[in-house]
Design a protein around this motif. Sequence first.
Motif, mmCIF file in Angstrom:
data_model
loop_
_atom_site.group_PDB
_atom_site.id
_atom_site.type_symbol
_atom_site.label_atom_id
_atom_site.label_comp_id
_atom_site.label_asym_id
_atom_site.label_seq_id
_atom_site.Cartn_x
_atom_site.Cartn_y
_atom_site.Cartn_z
ATOM 1 N N ASP A 1 0.842 -1.208 0.000
ATOM 2 C CA ASP A 1 0.000 0.000 0.000
ATOM 3 C C ASP A 1 0.873 1.252 0.000
ATOM 4 O OD1 ASP A 1 -2.259 -1.609 0.134
ATOM 5 O OD2 ASP A 1 -2.343 -1.531 2.330
ATOM 6 N N LEU A 2 1.999 1.191 0.729
ATOM 7 C CA LEU A 2 2.890 2.356 0.801
ATOM 8 C C LEU A 2 3.532 2.616 -0.555
ATOM 9 C CD1 LEU A 2 4.392 1.654 4.327
ATOM 10 C CD2 LEU A 2 2.868 3.555 3.709
ATOM 11 N N GLU A 3 3.806 1.537 -1.278
ATOM 12 C CA GLU A 3 4.349 1.718 -2.617
ATOM 13 C C GLU A 3 3.315 2.383 -3.528
ATOM 14 O OE1 GLU A 3 7.734 -0.566 -3.617
ATOM 15 O OE2 GLU A 3 6.392 -1.650 -4.981
ATOM 16 N N SER A 4 2.069 1.969 -3.396
ATOM 17 C CA SER A 4 1.062 2.600 -4.241
ATOM 18 C C SER A 4 0.806 4.044 -3.780
ATOM 19 C CB SER A 4 -0.201 1.726 -4.332
ATOM 20 O OG SER A 4 -1.175 2.146 -3.464
ATOM 21 N N LEU A 5 1.052 4.304 -2.486
ATOM 22 C CA LEU A 5 0.954 5.679 -1.970
ATOM 23 C C LEU A 5 1.945 6.600 -2.703
ATOM 24 C CD1 LEU A 5 -0.189 7.576 0.343
ATOM 25 C CD2 LEU A 5 1.803 6.879 1.669
ATOM 26 N N LEU A 6 3.167 6.123 -2.875
ATOM 27 C CA LEU A 6 4.175 6.933 -3.559
ATOM 28 C C LEU A 6 3.808 7.170 -5.024
ATOM 29 C CD1 LEU A 6 7.743 5.846 -2.411
ATOM 30 C CD2 LEU A 6 6.409 7.864 -1.771
ATOM 31 N N ARG A 7 3.287 6.128 -5.646
ATOM 32 C CA ARG A 7 2.893 6.255 -7.051
ATOM 33 C C ARG A 7 1.778 7.286 -7.197
ATOM 34 N NH1 ARG A 7 3.301 1.032 -7.747
ATOM 35 N NH2 ARG A 7 1.127 0.695 -7.172
ATOM 36 N N LYS A 8 0.759 7.162 -6.335
ATOM 37 C CA LYS A 8 -0.388 8.094 -6.408
ATOM 38 C C LYS A 8 0.045 9.507 -6.034
ATOM 39 C CE LYS A 8 -4.417 5.297 -6.445
ATOM 40 N NZ LYS A 8 -4.235 3.914 -6.000
ATOM 41 N N ALA A 9 0.983 9.641 -5.102
ATOM 42 C CA ALA A 9 1.472 10.967 -4.717
ATOM 43 C C ALA A 9 2.132 11.642 -5.915
ATOM 44 C CB ALA A 9 2.453 10.857 -3.552
ATOM 45 N N GLY A 10 2.883 10.861 -6.672
ATOM 46 C CA GLY A 10 3.522 11.390 -7.880
ATOM 47 C C GLY A 10 2.480 11.884 -8.876
ATOM 48 N N GLN A 11 1.425 11.105 -9.035
ATOM 49 C CA GLN A 11 0.353 11.511 -9.956
ATOM 50 C C GLN A 11 -0.317 12.794 -9.469
ATOM 51 O OE1 GLN A 11 -2.009 7.954 -9.857
ATOM 52 N NE2 GLN A 11 -0.712 6.869 -11.355
ATOM 53 N N ASN A 12 -0.500 12.898 -8.138
ATOM 54 C CA ASN A 12 -1.118 14.107 -7.581
ATOM 55 C C ASN A 12 -0.261 15.338 -7.856
ATOM 56 O OD1 ASN A 12 -3.265 12.644 -6.637
ATOM 57 N ND2 ASN A 12 -2.490 12.471 -4.532
ATOM 58 N N ALA A 13 1.048 15.174 -7.734
ATOM 59 C CA ALA A 13 1.945 16.307 -8.014
ATOM 60 C C ALA A 13 1.787 16.758 -9.459
ATOM 61 C CB ALA A 13 3.388 15.906 -7.719
ATOM 62 N N LEU A 14 1.773 15.782 -10.368
ATOM 63 C CA LEU A 14 1.625 16.129 -11.791
ATOM 64 C C LEU A 14 0.298 16.829 -12.041
ATOM 65 C CD1 LEU A 14 3.015 12.913 -13.524
ATOM 66 C CD2 LEU A 14 4.150 15.136 -13.258
ATOM 67 N N ARG A 15 -0.744 16.352 -11.378
ATOM 68 C CA ARG A 15 -2.074 16.931 -11.549
ATOM 69 C C ARG A 15 -2.094 18.395 -11.089
ATOM 70 N NH1 ARG A 15 -5.027 12.709 -8.992
ATOM 71 N NH2 ARG A 15 -4.791 11.356 -10.801
ATOM 72 N N ARG A 16 -1.285 18.693 -10.066
ATOM 73 C CA ARG A 16 -1.197 20.078 -9.588
ATOM 74 C C ARG A 16 -0.350 20.931 -10.517
ATOM 75 N NH1 ARG A 16 1.916 21.523 -5.571
ATOM 76 N NH2 ARG A 16 3.083 19.597 -5.370
ATOM 77 N N GLY A 17 0.257 20.292 -11.488
ATOM 78 C CA GLY A 17 1.157 21.026 -12.373
ATOM 79 C C GLY A 17 2.531 21.224 -11.758
ATOM 80 N N ALA A 18 2.791 20.513 -10.643
ATOM 81 C CA ALA A 18 4.096 20.639 -9.984
ATOM 82 C C ALA A 18 5.071 19.605 -10.568
ATOM 83 C CB ALA A 18 3.938 20.418 -8.495
ATOM 84 N N ASN A 19 6.370 19.830 -10.349
ATOM 85 C CA ASN A 19 7.331 18.841 -10.830
ATOM 86 C C ASN A 19 8.036 18.141 -9.669
ATOM 87 O OD1 ASN A 19 8.947 20.863 -9.951
ATOM 88 N ND2 ASN A 19 9.810 21.385 -11.960
ATOM 89 N N LYS A 20 7.473 18.307 -8.473
ATOM 90 C CA LYS A 20 8.082 17.718 -7.301
ATOM 91 C C LYS A 20 6.979 17.295 -6.337
ATOM 92 C CE LYS A 20 11.501 19.588 -4.099
ATOM 93 N NZ LYS A 20 10.710 20.623 -3.403
ATOM 94 N N VAL A 21 7.160 16.142 -5.710
ATOM 95 C CA VAL A 21 6.148 15.651 -4.775
ATOM 96 C C VAL A 21 6.262 16.390 -3.441
ATOM 97 C CG1 VAL A 21 5.326 13.636 -3.496
ATOM 98 C CG2 VAL A 21 6.121 13.370 -5.858
#
Length: 267
Positions: free
Chosen positions: A223-243
């Motif tokens: 679950d923690l691994e998928s947390l990191l993956r989803k966090a990365g997607q959230n950053a991209l969605r915000r238009g950011a380039n860093k988590v």
Amino acid sequence: SRREGFATVPDTTWRDVGALAGVRDELQMAIVEPIKNPQRYRAVGISAPTGVLLWGPPGCGKTLLAKAVAAESKANFISVKGPELLNKYVGESERALRQVFMRARSSVPCVIFFDELDALVPKRSSELHEASARVVNTLLTELDGLSTREGIYLIAATNRPEMIDDAMLRPGRLETLLYVQLPEPQERVEILRAQILQRGGIMNEDLANVAARDECTNFSGADLESLLRKAGQNALRRGANKVEEIDVLTAATNIKPSVGNIKHYEK
Ligand code: ATP
């Protein structure tokens, strides 16, 4: 080179495994040290390798641990999923099983990892197919043969140890049972930190602290691994380039712990 059933040396190390210090120590003593320093073990009268059964809820690092053991011992690694070895044709499953041990013998030192062992060696009972009983017997024969052949080590994994045939757990076979538990809050932080470090400096390791929060209650390593993956997607969605922390927190609220029936796995 990730072919099932064939020998490779994995590149996983102890550093990739977060928390589970007790289990790592036991594996180090039971397998890594005997492979690296066989003479020290022989001197105290230990010549036979001991088999290890890792048990506990899914996604908590059993496969990861087995790979790390092989890599840390610079041994070959053969990974076999129990259900994949089962074949409906008469004698084929036993043949496949014997072939696994043959491959191991030609690539010692070697760690054989049997995932989902319960599928391969269920308790022998009257209603059990004769075919399954033959598979159990074949594995027992191979295991008993190991005592005289140095250099082949067995690690098995299961979510359901109560389903495994008792004969498998006798001394000289899978005699070391290690419980791989769902992490406690602070252990989740250690696991997430290991996963962040594994990504080689592209993420701030302080983000791992989020794992101790209530939003991550009962999260497994998977679950923690998928947390990191989803966090990365959230950053991209915000238009950011860093988590950032907010990305990890938002991801946490959207993940449901994958281990449902926790009581079932209590020791
Ligand atoms: P299953 O019972 O479903 O086979 P498992 O216990 O073998 O599960 P793994 O396959 O080892 O679980 O882990 C699943 C994923 O979660 C892997 O990608 C692994 O890297 C990650 N993971 C699990 N536990 C840990 C841990 N302690 N440290 C770092 N990563 C972990």
